[in-house]
Write a protein that holds these residues in place. Structure first.
Motif, PDB file in Angstrom:
ATOM      1  N   ILE A 155      65.406  34.387  28.395  1.00  0.00           N
ATOM      2  CA  ILE A 155      65.193  34.120  29.857  1.00  0.00           C
ATOM      3  C   ILE A 155      65.135  35.437  30.617  1.00  0.00           C
ATOM      4  N   ARG A 156      64.269  35.806  31.279  1.00  0.00           N
ATOM      5  CA  ARG A 156      64.081  37.154  32.135  1.00  0.00           C
ATOM      6  C   ARG A 156      63.027  36.982  32.959  1.00  0.00           C
ATOM      7  N   ALA A 157      63.033  37.255  34.188  1.00  0.00           N
ATOM      8  CA  ALA A 157      62.117  37.228  35.120  1.00  0.00           C
ATOM      9  C   ALA A 157      60.840  38.226  34.765  1.00  0.00           C
ATOM     10  N   SER A 158      59.764  37.911  35.017  1.00  0.00           N
ATOM     11  CA  SER A 158      58.443  38.742  34.656  1.00  0.00           C
ATOM     12  C   SER A 158      57.266  37.924  35.429  1.00  0.00           C
ATOM     13  N   SER A 159      56.557  38.870  36.103  1.00  0.00           N
ATOM     14  CA  SER A 159      55.489  38.376  36.892  1.00  0.00           C
ATOM     15  C   SER A 159      54.338  38.229  35.953  1.00  0.00           C
ATOM     16  N   ARG A 160      54.174  38.614  34.845  1.00  0.00           N
ATOM     17  CA  ARG A 160      53.060  38.509  34.100  1.00  0.00           C
ATOM     18  C   ARG A 160      53.192  37.786  32.747  1.00  0.00           C
ATOM     19  N   SER A 161      54.209  37.323  32.600  1.00  0.00           N
ATOM     20  CA  SER A 161      54.687  36.497  31.253  1.00  0.00           C
ATOM     21  C   SER A 161      54.637  35.179  31.605  1.00  0.00           C
ATOM     22  N   VAL A 162      54.007  34.289  30.551  1.00  0.00           N
ATOM     23  CA  VAL A 162      53.925  32.876  30.458  1.00  0.00           C
ATOM     24  C   VAL A 162      55.166  32.336  29.726  1.00  0.00           C
ATOM     25  N   HIS A 163      56.064  33.069  29.363  1.00  0.00           N
ATOM     26  CA  HIS A 163      57.344  32.516  28.723  1.00  0.00           C
ATOM     27  C   HIS A 163      58.272  32.358  29.672  1.00  0.00           C
ATOM     28  N   ASN A 164      58.150  31.800  30.776  1.00  0.00           N
ATOM     29  CA  ASN A 164      59.246  31.528  31.738  1.00  0.00           C
ATOM     30  C   ASN A 164      59.448  30.225  32.023  1.00  0.00           C
ATOM     31  N   THR A 165      59.390  29.476  31.137  1.00  0.00           N
ATOM     32  CA  THR A 165      59.648  27.933  31.340  1.00  0.00           C
ATOM     33  C   THR A 165      60.922  27.740  31.623  1.00  0.00           C
ATOM     34  N   LEU A 166      62.043  28.133  31.137  1.00  0.00           N
ATOM     35  CA  LEU A 166      63.398  28.094  31.681  1.00  0.00           C
ATOM     36  C   LEU A 166      63.708  28.221  33.021  1.00  0.00           C
ATOM     37  N   LEU A 167      63.266  29.572  33.602  1.00  0.00           N
ATOM     38  CA  LEU A 167      63.482  29.923  34.654  1.00  0.00           C
ATOM     39  C   LEU A 167      62.764  28.997  35.823  1.00  0.00           C
ATOM     40  N   SER A 168      61.426  28.584  35.333  1.00  0.00           N
ATOM     41  CA  SER A 168      60.964  27.536  36.335  1.00  0.00           C
ATOM     42  C   SER A 168      61.593  26.179  36.557  1.00  0.00           C
ATOM     43  N   LEU A 169      62.392  25.648  35.144  1.00  0.00           N
ATOM     44  CA  LEU A 169      62.971  24.517  35.278  1.00  0.00           C
ATOM     45  C   LEU A 169      64.250  24.835  36.283  1.00  0.00           C
ATOM     46  N   ALA A 170      64.941  25.890  36.054  1.00  0.00           N
ATOM     47  CA  ALA A 170      66.237  26.311  36.694  1.00  0.00           C
ATOM     48  C   ALA A 170      65.626  26.140  38.326  1.00  0.00           C
ATOM     49  N   VAL A 171      64.638  26.701  38.772  1.00  0.00           N
ATOM     50  CA  VAL A 171      64.401  26.679  40.123  1.00  0.00           C
ATOM     51  C   VAL A 171      64.010  25.241  40.508  1.00  0.00           C
ATOM     52  N   TYR A 172      63.387  24.399  39.846  1.00  0.00           N
ATOM     53  CA  TYR A 172      63.062  22.940  40.055  1.00  0.00           C
ATOM     54  C   TYR A 172      64.379  22.315  40.126  1.00  0.00           C
ATOM     55  N   ALA A 173      65.386  22.449  39.006  1.00  0.00           N
ATOM     56  CA  ALA A 173      66.706  21.805  38.948  1.00  0.00           C
ATOM     57  C   ALA A 173      67.184  22.097  40.300  1.00  0.00           C
ATOM     58  N   SER A 174      67.435  23.430  40.855  1.00  0.00           N
ATOM     59  CA  SER A 174      67.928  23.882  41.837  1.00  0.00           C
ATOM     60  C   SER A 174      67.701  22.850  43.167  1.00  0.00           C
ATOM     61  N   ILE A 175      66.254  23.022  43.363  1.00  0.00           N
ATOM     62  CA  ILE A 175      65.677  22.157  44.242  1.00  0.00           C
ATOM     63  C   ILE A 175      66.141  20.710  44.336  1.00  0.00           C
ATOM     64  N   CYS A 176      66.046  20.162  43.321  1.00  0.00           N
ATOM     65  CA  CYS A 176      66.380  18.602  43.160  1.00  0.00           C
ATOM     66  C   CYS A 176      67.847  18.449  43.505  1.00  0.00           C
ATOM     67  N   LYS A 177      68.612  19.522  43.007  1.00  0.00           N
ATOM     68  CA  LYS A 177      70.269  19.413  43.428  1.00  0.00           C
ATOM     69  C   LYS A 177      70.470  19.558  44.655  1.00  0.00           C
ATOM     70  N   HIS A 178      69.571  20.624  45.447  1.00  0.00           N
ATOM     71  CA  HIS A 178      69.842  20.558  46.966  1.00  0.00           C
ATOM     72  C   HIS A 178      69.520  19.364  47.805  1.00  0.00           C
ATOM     73  N   GLN A 179      68.315  18.981  47.256  1.00  0.00           N
ATOM     74  CA  GLN A 179      67.878  17.610  48.017  1.00  0.00           C
ATOM     75  C   GLN A 179      68.476  16.239  47.458  1.00  0.00           C
ATOM     76  N   LYS A 180      69.300  16.473  46.327  1.00  0.00           N
ATOM     77  CA  LYS A 180      69.831  15.139  45.807  1.00  0.00           C
ATOM     78  C   LYS A 180      68.784  14.139  45.407  1.00  0.00           C
ATOM     79  N   LEU A 181      67.765  14.780  44.697  1.00  0.00           N
ATOM     80  CA  LEU A 181      66.697  14.002  44.056  1.00  0.00           C
ATOM     81  C   LEU A 181      66.861  13.849  42.291  1.00  0.00           C
ATOM     82  N   LEU A 182      66.527  13.001  41.775  1.00  0.00           N
ATOM     83  CA  LEU A 182      66.490  12.852  40.292  1.00  0.00           C
ATOM     84  C   LEU A 182      65.695  14.232  39.901  1.00  0.00           C
ATOM     85  N   PHE A 183      66.222  14.573  38.713  1.00  0.00           N
ATOM     86  CA  PHE A 183      65.516  15.621  38.177  1.00  0.00           C
ATOM     87  C   PHE A 183      64.860  15.089  36.687  1.00  0.00           C
ATOM     88  N   HIS A 184      63.699  15.295  36.883  1.00  0.00           N
ATOM     89  CA  HIS A 184      62.653  14.862  35.728  1.00  0.00           C
ATOM     90  C   HIS A 184      62.573  15.602  34.551  1.00  0.00           C
TER      91      HIS A 184
END
Length: 211
Positions: A172-201
């Motif tokens: 896991i590491r932020a990189s603007s030119r790497s396609v291997h950022n799946t977990l970071l993308s999921l973490a951002v999505y999960a944080s949004i779901c948590k903030h809006q009290k939505l189900l995390f699919h």
């Protein structure tokens, strides 16, 4: 991603007393702090002449190589041939120095060493893999895999130098030119779901509710 963290760790552990040279086929990204490096060398590692010319000025200084690079091509056979050529050109350029001070190569590969070529559509439904837990001395799987080729290549320089292989699962590491950022993308999505009290699919077959 791995190179950034590696440079930070080496500097922190050795209190900025090491000379760290970063070599890459692409230019240094704007977000990479130049203060972490003694120098940055940009060259065509598939070209042995260019590699030798660019690395010769520092080749007598190099004691350790940390190999965290890979290039993906259209076929697994090309992956083997090209990635092997890249690493060989670099090691030859360093070990041909007189005298060579290279003592150790640290090679990063990954868990496809144990799982096989999970993204190869031709193997869908018939992929052979090792069962968990994975162990370091598991036998190799019956597919062309550039991880295996890189290990064999580094081993061929023994006993002149030692080597270690690190088969990391997920980095896991932020990189603007790497396609291997799946977990970071999921973490951002999960944080949004948590903030809006939505189900995390999640990508699997379960639904997680954050409270």
């Amino acid at each position: 991603m791995a190179g950034f963290s590696l440079a930070q760790a080496l500097n922190n552990y050795h209190n900025h007393t090491l000379k760290i040279h970063r070599a890459a086929c692409r230019p240094l990204p704007s977000w990479f702090p130049p203060s972490l490096l003694h120098s940055f060398i940009n060259f065509d590692a598939l070209n042995s002449t260019n590699t030798l010319a660019k690395l010769s000025p520092i080749s007598r200084e190099i004691t350790h190589v940390f190999w965290v690079a890979f290039h993906l091509y259209e076929t697994k056979e090309l992956n083997v041939a090209k990635n092997s050529a890249i690493l060989k050109n670099v090691l030859d350029a360093i070990t041909n120095a007189s005298p060579s001070r290279l003592r150790h190569v640290t090679l990063q590969t990954g868990t496809k060493h144990y799982m096989g070529l999970i993204f190869d559509p031709s193997l869908a439904g018939k992929l052979v893999r090792h069962e968990l837990p994975f162990v370091e001395d598991s036998s190799r799987l019956p597919y062309p895999n550039f991880y295996y080729a890189l290990e064999d290549l580094v081993a061929s320089y023994s006993p002149a130098l030692t080597f270690s292989v690190h088969r990391s699962s997920i980095i896991i590491r932020a990189s603007s030119r790497s396609v291997h950022n799946t977990l970071l993308s999921l973490a951002v999505y999960a944080s949004i779901c948590k903030h809006q009290k939505l189900l995390f699919h999640n990508p699997g077959n379960k639904m997680i509710h954050f409270t």
